[in-house]
Design a protein around this motif. Structure first.
Motif, PDB file in Angstrom:
ATOM      1  N   ASP A 258     -10.799  -3.371  -5.089  1.00  0.00           N
ATOM      2  CA  ASP A 258     -10.124  -4.774  -3.758  1.00  0.00           C
ATOM      3  C   ASP A 258      -9.051  -4.874  -3.423  1.00  0.00           C
ATOM      4  N   ASN A 259      -7.795  -4.273  -3.515  1.00  0.00           N
ATOM      5  CA  ASN A 259      -6.119  -3.694  -2.733  1.00  0.00           C
ATOM      6  C   ASN A 259      -7.393  -2.437  -1.800  1.00  0.00           C
ATOM      7  N   ALA A 260      -7.514  -1.962  -1.651  1.00  0.00           N
ATOM      8  CA  ALA A 260      -8.088  -0.796  -0.480  1.00  0.00           C
ATOM      9  C   ALA A 260      -9.497  -2.114   0.314  1.00  0.00           C
ATOM     10  N   ARG A 261      -9.818  -2.617  -0.097  1.00  0.00           N
ATOM     11  CA  ARG A 261     -10.599  -4.020   0.884  1.00  0.00           C
ATOM     12  C   ARG A 261      -9.554  -4.698   1.319  1.00  0.00           C
ATOM     13  N   LYS A 262      -8.380  -4.746   1.177  1.00  0.00           N
ATOM     14  CA  LYS A 262      -7.318  -6.382   1.070  1.00  0.00           C
ATOM     15  C   LYS A 262      -6.839  -5.498   2.686  1.00  0.00           C
ATOM     16  N   ASN A 263      -6.445  -4.388   2.676  1.00  0.00           N
ATOM     17  CA  ASN A 263      -5.230  -3.242   3.500  1.00  0.00           C
ATOM     18  C   ASN A 263      -6.891  -3.547   5.106  1.00  0.00           C
TER      19      ASN A 263
END
Length: 299
Positions: A160-165
């Motif tokens: 999820d954090n990778a996608r938020k970037n």
């Protein structure tokens, strides 16, 4: 608007499924409904796909082949006349057809692309906004479907954090997909980069192949490849010129209401904008004009 509805299967489909159980070895088929349901609720045959789907692409193809009398065209399974009328209405709204139902110059260009008419209009419109390179990347990523990102069960937070970037700066899903493709391209199409960012390598390779084909078709319809990565507004305008049918207005309740055929809709949970709504991006857009009015009153 497309929707997934639960419908009873047909008897022909049920028999075909039952045949699977004994194809390569002995097997049994268990039906989770009664014999009464089978005989009284199920149709004999499945409704043909052409009678259930959006016909805009079919109509555009027929028009480009010089077939104008669609009502009397010898379809193997004639679609409902309402579906044909909706397709003609959509193509007229996209400027692919004129008021007499004839193909326009824009429509001829759109017919060259093996895509949904909304996507092909987006590409044709990109010539005006000088961002065709970015738009064909978005079209290629959209053509792959929802298989770009993946979330392993043991690393959901990292994924999820990778996608938020890719959604930094409150950008929508289209711009986020463009960011994914550009970052992958900058790493020289690295497989390792995909693993680190929880992105499907196979889907990205397929998107690259589709983009290469679209790039070749740009030359065919005489659209000069142009790039304008800094001007996100131009890219958004090109997208909107094809997808204005999907536009919706934000209501005070926090839900959206579609502009054409008003219907209440919500941002899909899988969208990158879902977490910013209604407390983030959407409310901010509502408050800004109000704040400017207050400033002017105070001054």
């Amino acid at each position: 608007m497309e929707s997934l509805l639960v419908n009873p299967i047909s008897k022909a489909s049920a028999m075909q499924r039952a045949g699977r159980s004994g194809r390569t070895g002995p097997g049994k088929c268990f039906r989770l409904y009664t014999a009464y349901n089978y005989h009284h609720d199920l149709e004999d045959n499945t409704v043909p796909e052409i009678q259930r789907t959006n016909l805009a692409n079919v109509v555009l193809t027929l028009k480009s082949l010089g077939i104008h009398d669609l009502v009397n065209f010898d379809f193997m399974d004639p679609p409902p006349s309402e579906a044909l009328l909706k397709a003609l209405e959509q193509l007229f709204a996209l400027s692919a057809l004129n008021s007499r139902g004839e193909l326009t110059k824009v429509g001829r260009r759109m017919a060259e692309f093996p895509l949904d008419p909304m996507l092909s209009k987006m590409i044709v419109a990109s010539e005006k906004y000088k961002c065709s390179e970015e738009v064909i990347s978005i079209a290629a990523m959209l053509s792959v479907g929802n298989s770009i990102f993946y979330r392993p069960k043991d690393k959901q937070v990292h994924a999820d954090n990778a996608r938020k970037n890719f959604h930094s700066g409150f950008v929508g899903d289209h711009i986020a997909l463009l960011n994914v493709y550009n970052c992958w391209k900058e790493t020289d199409f690295s497989t390792q980069w995909c693993y680190e960012n929880y992105i499907q390598v196979r889907s990205m390779k397929r998107a690259r192949d589709i983009r290469d084909q679209l790039e070749g078709l740009l030359e065919r319809v005489e659209i000069e490849p142009t790039s304008n990565p800094g001007d996100l507004d131009a890219i958004k305008k090109a997208i909107t010129s094809g997808f204005f049918h999907h536009s919706a207005k934000l209501q005070k309740s926090g839900a959206y209401r579609t502009v054409k055929n008003p219907q209440t809709v919500h941002i899909h949970p899988s969208s990158g904008l879902a977490e910013y709504h209604p407390g983030g991006l959407s409310t901010m857009n509502l408050c800004l004009p109000q704040k400017n009015i207050c400033d002017r009153l105070l001054n």
